[in-house]
Design a protein around this motif. Sequence first.
Motif, PDB file in Angstrom:
ATOM      1  N   TYR A  11       0.830  -1.206   0.000  1.00 32.96           N
ATOM      2  CA  TYR A  11       0.000   0.000   0.000  1.00 32.96           C
ATOM      3  C   TYR A  11       0.865   1.258   0.000  1.00 32.96           C
ATOM      4  CZ  TYR A  11      -3.724  -3.217   1.364  1.00 32.96           C
ATOM      5  OH  TYR A  11      -4.618  -4.263   1.407  1.00 32.96           O
ATOM      6  N   ASP A  12       0.389   2.272  -0.699  1.00 30.62           N
ATOM      7  CA  ASP A  12       1.102   3.553  -0.713  1.00 30.62           C
ATOM      8  C   ASP A  12       0.902   4.330   0.587  1.00 30.62           C
ATOM      9  OD1 ASP A  12       2.031   3.107  -3.288  1.00 30.62           O
ATOM     10  OD2 ASP A  12       0.317   4.124  -4.226  1.00 30.62           O
ATOM     11  N   ASN A  13      -0.184   4.036   1.307  1.00 27.20           N
ATOM     12  CA  ASN A  13      -0.502   4.860   2.476  1.00 27.20           C
ATOM     13  C   ASN A  13      -0.550   4.067   3.790  1.00 27.20           C
ATOM     14  OD1 ASN A  13      -2.892   3.484   2.097  1.00 27.20           O
ATOM     15  ND2 ASN A  13      -4.197   5.311   2.048  1.00 27.20           N
ATOM     16  N   ILE A  14      -0.007   2.851   3.796  1.00 28.02           N
ATOM     17  CA  ILE A  14       0.152   2.107   5.050  1.00 28.02           C
ATOM     18  C   ILE A  14       1.598   1.640   5.151  1.00 28.02           C
ATOM     19  CG2 ILE A  14      -0.647   0.261   6.554  1.00 28.02           C
ATOM     20  CD1 ILE A  14      -3.167   0.016   4.939  1.00 28.02           C
ATOM     21  N   SER A  15       2.270   2.008   6.237  1.00 26.71           N
ATOM     22  CA  SER A  15       3.643   1.592   6.500  1.00 26.71           C
ATOM     23  C   SER A  15       3.650   0.689   7.724  1.00 26.71           C
ATOM     24  CB  SER A  15       4.537   2.809   6.747  1.00 26.71           C
ATOM     25  OG  SER A  15       4.527   3.688   5.632  1.00 26.71           O
ATOM     26  N   PHE A  16       4.450  -0.368   7.679  1.00 20.79           N
ATOM     27  CA  PHE A  16       4.475  -1.374   8.736  1.00 20.79           C
ATOM     28  C   PHE A  16       5.840  -1.386   9.430  1.00 20.79           C
ATOM     29  CE2 PHE A  16       1.381  -2.615   5.577  1.00 20.79           C
ATOM     30  CZ  PHE A  16       0.285  -3.058   6.319  1.00 20.79           C
ATOM     31  N   ILE A  17       5.814  -1.336  10.766  1.00 14.98           N
ATOM     32  CA  ILE A  17       7.047  -1.284  11.547  1.00 14.98           C
ATOM     33  C   ILE A  17       7.424  -2.665  12.073  1.00 14.98           C
ATOM     34  CG2 ILE A  17       8.118  -0.432  13.674  1.00 14.98           C
ATOM     35  CD1 ILE A  17       6.564   2.136  13.379  1.00 14.98           C
ATOM     36  N   GLN A  18       8.682  -3.055  11.818  1.00 17.76           N
ATOM     37  CA  GLN A  18       9.275  -4.243  12.450  1.00 17.76           C
ATOM     38  C   GLN A  18      10.790  -4.108  12.315  1.00 17.76           C
ATOM     39  OE1 GLN A  18       7.402  -8.186  12.056  1.00 17.76           O
ATOM     40  NE2 GLN A  18       9.427  -8.951  11.459  1.00 17.76           N
ATOM     41  N   ASN A  19      11.439  -3.712  13.388  1.00 21.17           N
ATOM     42  CA  ASN A  19      12.878  -3.442  13.424  1.00 21.17           C
ATOM     43  C   ASN A  19      13.263  -2.184  12.646  1.00 21.17           C
ATOM     44  OD1 ASN A  19      13.709  -5.833  14.933  1.00 21.17           O
ATOM     45  ND2 ASN A  19      13.254  -6.997  13.073  1.00 21.17           N
ATOM     46  N   ASN A  20      12.297  -1.444  12.171  1.00 22.51           N
ATOM     47  CA  ASN A  20      12.553  -0.252  11.377  1.00 22.51           C
ATOM     48  C   ASN A  20      11.793   0.930  11.979  1.00 22.51           C
ATOM     49  OD1 ASN A  20      10.031  -1.280  10.750  1.00 22.51           O
ATOM     50  ND2 ASN A  20      10.182  -0.921   8.548  1.00 22.51           N
ATOM     51  N   PHE A  21      11.720   2.028  11.271  1.00 18.40           N
ATOM     52  CA  PHE A  21      10.962   3.185  11.749  1.00 18.40           C
ATOM     53  C   PHE A  21      10.490   3.980  10.542  1.00 18.40           C
ATOM     54  CE2 PHE A  21      14.988   5.123  10.831  1.00 18.40           C
ATOM     55  CZ  PHE A  21      14.721   6.455  10.550  1.00 18.40           C
ATOM     56  N   PHE A  22       9.515   4.868  10.794  1.00 17.87           N
ATOM     57  CA  PHE A  22       9.057   5.806   9.777  1.00 17.87           C
ATOM     58  C   PHE A  22       9.016   7.188  10.407  1.00 17.87           C
ATOM     59  CE2 PHE A  22       7.636   1.673   8.359  1.00 17.87           C
ATOM     60  CZ  PHE A  22       7.974   1.697   7.021  1.00 17.87           C
ATOM     61  N   THR A  23       8.663   8.190   9.654  1.00 15.75           N
ATOM     62  CA  THR A  23       8.699   9.552  10.193  1.00 15.75           C
ATOM     63  C   THR A  23       7.374  10.266  10.005  1.00 15.75           C
ATOM     64  OG1 THR A  23       9.587  10.463   8.109  1.00 15.75           O
ATOM     65  CG2 THR A  23      11.182   9.751   9.789  1.00 15.75           C
ATOM     66  N   TRP A  24       7.135  11.162  10.919  1.00 16.29           N
ATOM     67  CA  TRP A  24       6.033  12.118  10.818  1.00 16.29           C
ATOM     68  C   TRP A  24       6.652  13.484  11.111  1.00 16.29           C
ATOM     69  CZ3 TRP A  24       4.073  15.160  14.942  1.00 16.29           C
ATOM     70  CH2 TRP A  24       2.965  15.965  14.599  1.00 16.29           C
ATOM     71  N   GLU A  25       6.644  14.358  10.091  1.00 16.10           N
ATOM     72  CA  GLU A  25       7.344  15.630  10.194  1.00 16.10           C
ATOM     73  C   GLU A  25       8.791  15.385  10.628  1.00 16.10           C
ATOM     74  OE1 GLU A  25       4.935  18.480  12.351  1.00 16.10           O
ATOM     75  OE2 GLU A  25       3.493  18.548  10.710  1.00 16.10           O
ATOM     76  N   ASN A  26       9.237  15.957  11.747  1.00 17.73           N
ATOM     77  CA  ASN A  26      10.616  15.752  12.202  1.00 17.73           C
ATOM     78  C   ASN A  26      10.713  14.719  13.321  1.00 17.73           C
ATOM     79  OD1 ASN A  26      11.716  17.742  10.433  1.00 17.73           O
ATOM     80  ND2 ASN A  26      10.972  19.343  11.821  1.00 17.73           N
ATOM     81  N   THR A  27       9.690  13.904  13.441  1.00 18.45           N
ATOM     82  CA  THR A  27       9.620  12.912  14.514  1.00 18.45           C
ATOM     83  C   THR A  27       9.739  11.504  13.947  1.00 18.45           C
ATOM     84  OG1 THR A  27       8.207  14.350  15.854  1.00 18.45           O
ATOM     85  CG2 THR A  27       8.163  11.992  16.366  1.00 18.45           C
TER      86      THR A  27
END
Length: 232
Positions: free
Chosen positions: A97-113
């Motif tokens: 999916y273009d608009n669902i990201s899945f976390i497992q040993n990784n990370f994603f960002t929201w603005e500068n967070t």
Amino acid sequence: MALYAISDLHLSFTDDKPMDVFGEVWVNHDERIRANWLAKIREEDTVLLGGDLSWSMTLQEAVKELDFIAALPGRKIAIKGNHDYWWSSITKLNGMYDNISFIQNNFFTWENTAICGTRGWVCQGSEKFTEADAPIYRREGIRLENSLKAARAAGYQDIIAMIHYPPMNEYGQDSVFTDLMEQYGVRKVIYGHLHGQALKNVFQGLRNGVEYIMTSGDFIQFDPVLIEKGIE
């Protein structure tokens, strides 16, 4: 660019899992999720999904629930819950999916967070903790640290984390999860998993400089909680 959160959607479009057996609060809960979501979430917003998204047992079955989530406005960042048996290869999931990201040993960002997380597990010291839980508990601690390390290595100083299980036991004692949240300077933690009578063990508020926010669907009336407003 607001940030919202909701956990424990427990969607079931492919098998017979009527959630209303757990009380009136679950009657037509998928319709309530959709109505509440559409009333406040915009395409430019991000929603943190704290696990237990679907009752499906395989990814093929879970596509109906994931499609339902994908069709809702906004970007979504998800972690695994204890009932998400459909959760498969993280690479495969993140290619769906273009608009669902899945976390497992990784990370994603929201603005500068940085948004980090893991499923978690029953914490040591709980009445429910057994010898069989110990290796899973340790593994989930490693996964959380991998996610946090990745964010720090990429230069992110501000971190919000998700964990499906409560990050402490029913007595409010320290755990590998709370220790890591504090060690890595996590600012806010979103969690879920608790329902019904177990909601008496909910902890919300500041603990050793970390803010904990409970977002189980039935606890928040299936209405995504505003975590931060962000930059407009």
